[in-house]
Write an enzyme that holds these catalytic residues in place. Structure first.
Site, PDB file in Angstrom:
ATOM      1  N   GLY A  14       0.775  -1.274   0.181  1.00 57.84           N
ATOM      2  CA  GLY A  14       0.100  -0.075   0.283  1.00 57.84           C
ATOM      3  C   GLY A  14       1.026   1.272   0.113  1.00 57.84           C
ATOM      4  N   VAL A  61      -3.594 -11.445   6.287  1.00 54.41           N
ATOM      5  CA  VAL A  61      -3.292 -11.230   7.640  1.00 54.41           C
ATOM      6  C   VAL A  61      -4.364 -11.448   8.544  1.00 54.41           C
ATOM      7  CG1 VAL A  61      -1.410  -9.602   7.617  1.00 54.41           C
ATOM      8  CG2 VAL A  61      -3.660  -8.962   8.147  1.00 54.41           C
ATOM      9  N   TYR A 149     -14.365   1.247   9.732  1.00 57.06           N
ATOM     10  CA  TYR A 149     -13.129   1.730   9.607  1.00 57.06           C
ATOM     11  C   TYR A 149     -12.807   2.094  10.992  1.00 57.06           C
ATOM     12  CZ  TYR A 149      -8.832   4.000   8.420  1.00 57.06           C
ATOM     13  OH  TYR A 149      -7.462   4.311   8.372  1.00 57.06           O
TER      14      TYR A 149
END
Length: 332
Positions: A14, A61, A149
């Site tokens: 990223g 992950v 988020y």
């Protein structure tokens, strides 16, 4: 010959993760990069592939992590970080902030490694305190469109602190404010690349709301320096804000982009998305006192570098947009 220290960086392909890979390679670490490429791009780290002290795992992950041998540091930076991403993939966003951090903390415990998490200014929500200090608990809507988020990051902080207090894992928490620089995606919905992308494509610049809401933009090199210093700060486990306190309204920022790019397009205004924060400015007193850190790159210089990067993109990359329809999340 002295053995290199090893660092695992999740979200390595990223924007921020790739710059961290560069920094740790520069510091002569052995870098283990991990990314499932759901939002990351191999192009960001392909220049590191020939190096003998760099390896890449294409892995999620949120699933069990196995890293053979010793490990000194874990940097958990895997997460969708833009509205376009986490509105399209809300479940994955929640998983990487819960299952992902659990897996990373378990690995840190097993390896006796230091773990740093990338938290965010979004834990403050639409703040009632300005500027935001680390002691402020935030004003977050857990079931709003941004909740997937915001709450993932808040849970991540809670889990990290629990592993520190209960299992004595050595941890760091960095709260990252708006950051920009090369390798950002033009199509990720964040204000800076959105404005530059619209200018380069000859489109009007879209401001949501009346433009009075504020942001504080930190150049990526400054952010990485602050992160590196915090990682090396012994015996401090509380959150630390890293960002540039130079605050600007979105309306004024749009005018800066128009001046920078020389576009003749105008600014158009649309309704503000639900729960969009009205103000965002870090109080960096802790970073100054604890780390001796302050941002060095002024916005004009950083924007010039970033604009030159975006101008260098191919036409295909420039046209590859992913405009998200916020209509379902607008207060009418």
């Amino acid at each position: 010959m002295k053995q290199r220290k090893k660092v695992l960086i999740t979200g390595a392909a990223g924007f921020l993760g790739s710059h961290l890979c560069d920094r740790f390679i520069k510091e002569d670490f052995h870098v283990i990069a991990m990314d499932n490429l759901i939002t990351g791009r191999l192009k960001n780290i392909e220049h590191l592939f020939p190096l003998e002290n760099f390896e890449f795992y294409n892995h999620d992950v949120s699933k069990f992590i196995h890293i053979p041998g010793e490990l000194d540091y874990i940097m958990h930076f895997a997460s969708p970080a833009s509205p376009i991403d986490y509105l399209k993939i809300p479940i994955q966003t929640l998983k990487v902030g819960s299952l992902g951090i659990h897996n990373c903390l378990g690995l840190a415990k097993a390896k006796n490694a230091t773990l740093m998490i990338a938290s965010t200014s979004e834990v403050y929500g639409d703040p009632e305190v300005h500027p935001q200090t680390e002691e402020y608990w935030g004003n977050v809507n857990p079931i709003g469109p941004r909740g997937v988020y915001d709450e993932a990051k808040r849970f991540q902080e809670a889990m990290t602190m629990a592993y520190h207090t209960f299992h004595d894992v050595d941890t760091r928490i960095v709260r990252i404010f708006n950051t920009y620089g090369p390798r950002m995606r033009l199509n990720d919905g964040r204000v800076l690349p959105a404005f530059i992308g619209q200018a380069l494509r000859g489109e009007d610049l879209t401001v949501f709301g009346d433009g009075s809401q504020t942001r504080s933009f930190c150049y990526v090199d400054d952010l990485v320096e602050g992160i590196y210093r915090l990682l090396n700060k012994k015996d401090y486990h509380q959150p630390v804000n890293i960002g540039n306190p130079d605050e600007i309204s979105i309306g004024d920022f749009a005018e800066e982009i128009i001046k920078l790019t020389g576009t003749t397009q105008k600014v158009i205004y649309k309704d503000l998305p639900v729960n969009d924060p009205k103000q965002r400015q870090p109080d960096i007193t802790k970073a100054i006192d604890l780390l001796g850190w302050t941002p060095k790159v002024d916005r004009a210089s950083g924007l010039k570098i970033t604009y030159d990067y975006f101008k260098s993109l191919s036409k295909d990359e420039l046209e590859k947009t992913d405009h998200y329809n916020f209509d379902n999340f607008i207060i009418k």
